[in-house]
Design an enzyme around this catalytic site. Sequence first.
Site, mmCIF file in Angstrom:
data_model
loop_
_atom_site.group_PDB
_atom_site.id
_atom_site.type_symbol
_atom_site.label_atom_id
_atom_site.label_comp_id
_atom_site.label_asym_id
_atom_site.label_seq_id
_atom_site.Cartn_x
_atom_site.Cartn_y
_atom_site.Cartn_z
ATOM 1 C CG ASP A 195 -1.818 -1.199 1.319
ATOM 2 O OD1 ASP A 195 -1.647 -2.146 0.523
ATOM 3 O OD2 ASP A 195 -2.687 -1.218 2.197
ATOM 4 C CD GLU A 432 0.351 -6.037 8.732
ATOM 5 O OE1 GLU A 432 0.123 -5.395 9.790
ATOM 6 O OE2 GLU A 432 -0.191 -5.764 7.648
#
Length: 460
Positions: A195, A432
């Site tokens: 992103d 993550e």
Amino acid sequence: MLKAVLKVKPSPKEILEERGELAVQAEEVLRQNDMGGWTRAAPGLYPHQWSWDSAFIAIGLAHLDVRRAARELRTLFAHQWRTGKVPHIVFNPKTPPKSYYPGAEHWACAAASPDAPPAPPYTSCLTQPPVHAIAASRIWEAAGRESEEGLSSTRDFLHGIYPRLFAWHRYLLTYRDPEESGLVTIYHPWGSGTDNSPRWDAALAAVEVGELPPYPRYDLQHVTDSSQRPTNGYYDRYLWLVKLIKEAGCDERTIYRSHPFLVKDVLSSAILVAANEALLKIAEVIGAPDEDRELIAGWAERGRRGLDACWDADLKLCLDYDLRADKPLRVRTVAGFAPLIAGGQDPDRVEALLGVLDSPVFAEHPGSRWSLPPSTSPEELRFHPRSYWRGPTWPVINWLLWWSLLRAGNVERAERLRRVSLEPLASGGFGEYFDPYTGEPLGSTSQSWTAAVALDWLVG
Ligand code: DGY
């Protein structure tokens, strides 16, 4: 007696048991995130089914239960659009309100598209990198180590999923590549899966953001400090682009004509090349027609040519291409290793790429805790060690590089990468992403795909 002899080769499950605590914990993460037929990407930050997350999750699940791994992909593909598009999110209707933004309500209009699948559940109208055929072929490989019954149920799965995978790849090579360049166009940074990577900064800077209603940042509740997530400035741009896509009725041709953010994404394109190679193997297993196989082989070849055209000889990396500005996006990120991931490169190209990977520009940066590539080179001005895709090291990217090295026959380098990739997880859990300098786990905790690649590495 015969049974005893046959038993000499341990099953993947038995190997896992031997690999100890980390494998047990990874299995536990996947179990906790299992929603029955699909897996949420993470318990807090990502409560829905994400497309490329699910593909990686299936790769890990294949070592625990090939049927469940197959079901992960089947559930995702049940929400495929008529065009062949696989949506980047399938929204869980049972998620409590105020858990994720922009959620199903925000995307409900996508269901009005004549190409959308029946809703609910609602889906987004974006995509993510096409790891799915790779996952399906890994499930087949895992089934080969199983009983005859596991093998035959996986063969049935391949028969069912093959036309869907074929339609998905065809969508990417038509709607997302009307130029026939071999490269996938994205119209939103979320479509890249990376992103807020500086890959997109120049193209996003050219987007003029208009009036937006106030919106929540539920994502910030799930991190210890907001520097780990994209800034509000980026979110404004993301939401503005979503608004324009919705105004275009999620219609691909309208978006292509009028959308201000239109970029050729080399990482998605490289994954598509590797996925086409995997699809060829599946086509063989199920005895698909020759015309299909010729088409798929042609897609892979076209993809390699496209990536070749994006090669930057100075940086020795591949660069994304901004179709609106008509120029390459010159920034050193892990996406630059795209040719390695595509595979089938000549030895000089592989050597050049490994030279950059194993240099201070990436994995051997003097400040790094481990010899792992940060998502953005620390030599870039826009590098940030804690911010999402702007610097942290990502286990799934390390998995892609490891797997690519294996495919390229560089077993020794692959093994080094596998070993060091497990270190952040052994010390910080299933984060993550990880700060490359301190090793601190960042973003979500108990991230499903991190657990899944750990399982795959531990079996490997
Ligand atoms: C997020 O919410 O950060 C996702 O990456 C968007 O898909």
